[in-house]
Motif scaffolding. Structure first.
Motif, mmCIF file in Angstrom:
data_model
loop_
_atom_site.group_PDB
_atom_site.id
_atom_site.type_symbol
_atom_site.label_atom_id
_atom_site.label_comp_id
_atom_site.label_asym_id
_atom_site.label_seq_id
_atom_site.Cartn_x
_atom_site.Cartn_y
_atom_site.Cartn_z
ATOM 1 N N ASP A 1 12.130 2.556 -25.892
ATOM 2 C CA ASP A 1 11.692 2.558 -27.293
ATOM 3 C C ASP A 1 11.140 1.212 -27.723
ATOM 4 O OD1 ASP A 1 12.355 5.190 -27.760
ATOM 5 O OD2 ASP A 1 13.958 4.780 -29.186
ATOM 6 N N GLN A 2 11.833 0.145 -27.370
ATOM 7 C CA GLN A 2 11.534 -1.147 -27.971
ATOM 8 C C GLN A 2 10.579 -2.014 -27.149
ATOM 9 O OE1 GLN A 2 14.902 -3.104 -29.918
ATOM 10 N NE2 GLN A 2 16.079 -1.212 -29.727
ATOM 11 N N ILE A 3 10.314 -1.623 -25.914
ATOM 12 C CA ILE A 3 9.335 -2.375 -25.122
ATOM 13 C C ILE A 3 8.037 -1.590 -24.934
ATOM 14 C CG2 ILE A 3 8.855 -3.446 -22.884
ATOM 15 C CD1 ILE A 3 11.759 -4.170 -22.634
ATOM 16 N N PHE A 4 8.137 -0.282 -24.711
ATOM 17 C CA PHE A 4 6.945 0.478 -24.335
ATOM 18 C C PHE A 4 6.501 1.500 -25.380
ATOM 19 C CE2 PHE A 4 9.335 -0.581 -20.439
ATOM 20 C CZ PHE A 4 8.436 -1.486 -19.900
ATOM 21 N N GLY A 5 7.409 2.267 -25.929
ATOM 22 C CA GLY A 5 7.036 3.299 -26.887
ATOM 23 C C GLY A 5 8.170 4.287 -27.057
ATOM 24 N N GLU A 6 8.225 4.905 -28.210
ATOM 25 C CA GLU A 6 9.317 5.818 -28.538
ATOM 26 C C GLU A 6 9.375 6.987 -27.564
ATOM 27 O OE1 GLU A 6 10.826 8.436 -32.414
ATOM 28 O OE2 GLU A 6 9.102 7.070 -32.565
ATOM 29 N N VAL A 7 10.593 7.347 -27.137
ATOM 30 C CA VAL A 7 10.786 8.462 -26.211
ATOM 31 C C VAL A 7 10.561 9.776 -26.945
ATOM 32 C CG1 VAL A 7 12.389 9.626 -24.644
ATOM 33 C CG2 VAL A 7 12.452 7.127 -24.853
ATOM 34 N N LYS A 8 9.679 10.612 -26.386
ATOM 35 C CA LYS A 8 9.338 11.882 -27.023
ATOM 36 C C LYS A 8 9.941 13.087 -26.300
ATOM 37 C CE LYS A 8 6.805 10.148 -30.290
ATOM 38 N NZ LYS A 8 7.271 10.224 -31.695
#
Length: 386
Positions: free
Chosen positions: A210-217
């Motif tokens: 979440d905080q390095i690459f992108g929110e988990v969907k």
């Protein structure tokens, strides 16, 4: 120079994580360096009260680190007039009771993850803590690892261009306990005691992704209990009822695909116990606990597949090392210092109980995905109105 001493109830310091990372390498280390400086120049000195269930262990730990305060009674510790923070690193099933007691006592709360043993309980705790107005935090130590901080620096600097994928390998061989002592406690392999690598590591992977690459969907998880029998601390054989390996595929915001393998049944053939490879249109990186190496698009070689001749290239030598550019301290200690400044100076802090709930959510979805054999969407959390 003036001092501000902050009493901290440290519940669960007889466990490995609570003792080594939180007490010895964080709180004791901060005390030995003379504290940390607040915004007005005051030195913040943490003053721990050790709490646990084993009186003998507590006494020995206190003597080892030159501490005078310890008790087996949480309520007694919370009643001390100088206490401002309650910290919890107990077994997960015991955490809710401790946190609720701290809320009732009006103390700020900082705790290990998972924050509860179910999503429902985690949401209830987050609501309780939020509505109390108390400052709160959840340990998210991997974000302070030197390797991941360098990786975050690359992301923020636009090094990768469009990020395409993340691949992570974590784990090592944990001995069964029969002919060599296990490096992890036996409860880790008992689902009835809150064990399992999915519950353990998916809480980490949630905040890292979440905080390095992108929110988990979305998540697809294949778990396994590769070793069905282990031996406990007394040398008794027991049935391993919890998963000891997990193979996860996560879809992230922006179309990034992450593949993360977590295992206590793998032998290490990599530079560090955890490594992440990130591939993007403009470059790639491989980061571990401390080191990070990169290969830019302009320096990418052009290998050709030919299985009939030996490899003529040393692929590892084609990567450049990312410099430190700063001095890195212990990740747990870094976050303790941030939380103490949050308490004293109201310094920024983003890792609250809501972030802890997200980790529990992903772990539950991972277990469900494994049971049902399908990919699951990660829904938005609803903690209700305050």
């Amino acid at each position: 120079m003036s001092e501000r001493r902050i009493g901290i109830v440290m519940n669960g310091v007889t466990g490995r994580m609570g003792l080594r990372q939180h007490l010895e390498r964080s709180i004791v280390a901060i005390r030995e360096q003379g504290g940390i400086q607040a915004a007005d120049g005051t030195m913040i000195i943490p003053d721990p009260i050790l709490v646990g269930r084993n009186e003998l262990k507590l006494r020995r730990i206190a003597e080892t680190y030159g501490l005078s305060r310890w008790t087996t009674d949480v309520a007694e510790a919370l009643a001390e007039p100088d206490v401002e923070i309650y910290f919890d690193s107990q077994l997960t099933q015991l955490r809710e009771k401790g946190v609720r007691a701290a809320v009732e006592a009006g103390k700020a709360i900082y705790c290990e993850k998972p924050i509860a043993d179910s999503l429902e309980a985690a949401v209830d705790l987050a609501r309780l803590v939020r509505d109390s107005g108390l400052k709160n935090g959840v340990v998210q130590d991997k974000l302070s690892l030197p390797g991941l901080r360098k990786l975050k620096r690359l992301v923020d600097g636009g090094f990768f261009g469009k990020i395409l994928s993340v691949r992570g390998e974590f784990g090592y061989w944990v001995f069964e306990g029969d002919w060599q002592e296990a490096q992890r406690p036996s409860w880790n392999y008992k689902s009835e005691e809150g064990g399992g690598i999915i519950v353990d590591m998916f809480c980490h992977w949630r905040y890292v992704l979440d905080q390095i690459f992108g929110e988990v969907k979305s998540v697809y998880c294949q778990g396994a209990t590769h070793l069905p029998a282990r031996w406990d601390e007394q040398g008794n054989e027991y049935a391993a009822t919890a998963d000891d390996a997990a193979y996860g595929v996560f879809e992230l915001e922006g179309g990034i695909v992450a593949q993360l393998n977590s295992s206590w049944t793998t032998r290490v053939f990599r530079d560090e116990l955890v490594e992440f490879q990130v591939d993007g249109t403009e470059g790639s990186a491989v980061a571990g606990l401390r080191n990070c190496r990169v290969q830019h698009r302009s320096a990418t070689p052009k290998p050709v597949w030919n299985p009939d001749i030996p490899a003529t290239e040393n692929f590892r030598e084609q990567w450049a090392t990312v410099p430190d550019n700063e001095t890195f301290d212990n990740g747990f200690k870094v976050q303790w210092e941030m939380f103490l400044r949050h308490i004293v100076d109201d310094a920024p802090w983003s890792w609250d109980f809501v972030e802890g709930v997200k980790g529990v959510q992903l772990a539950e979805l991972g277990l469900q995905s494994w049971r049902e054999g399908r990919k699951l969407e990660v829904p938005a959390l609803d903690l209700g109105a305050k």
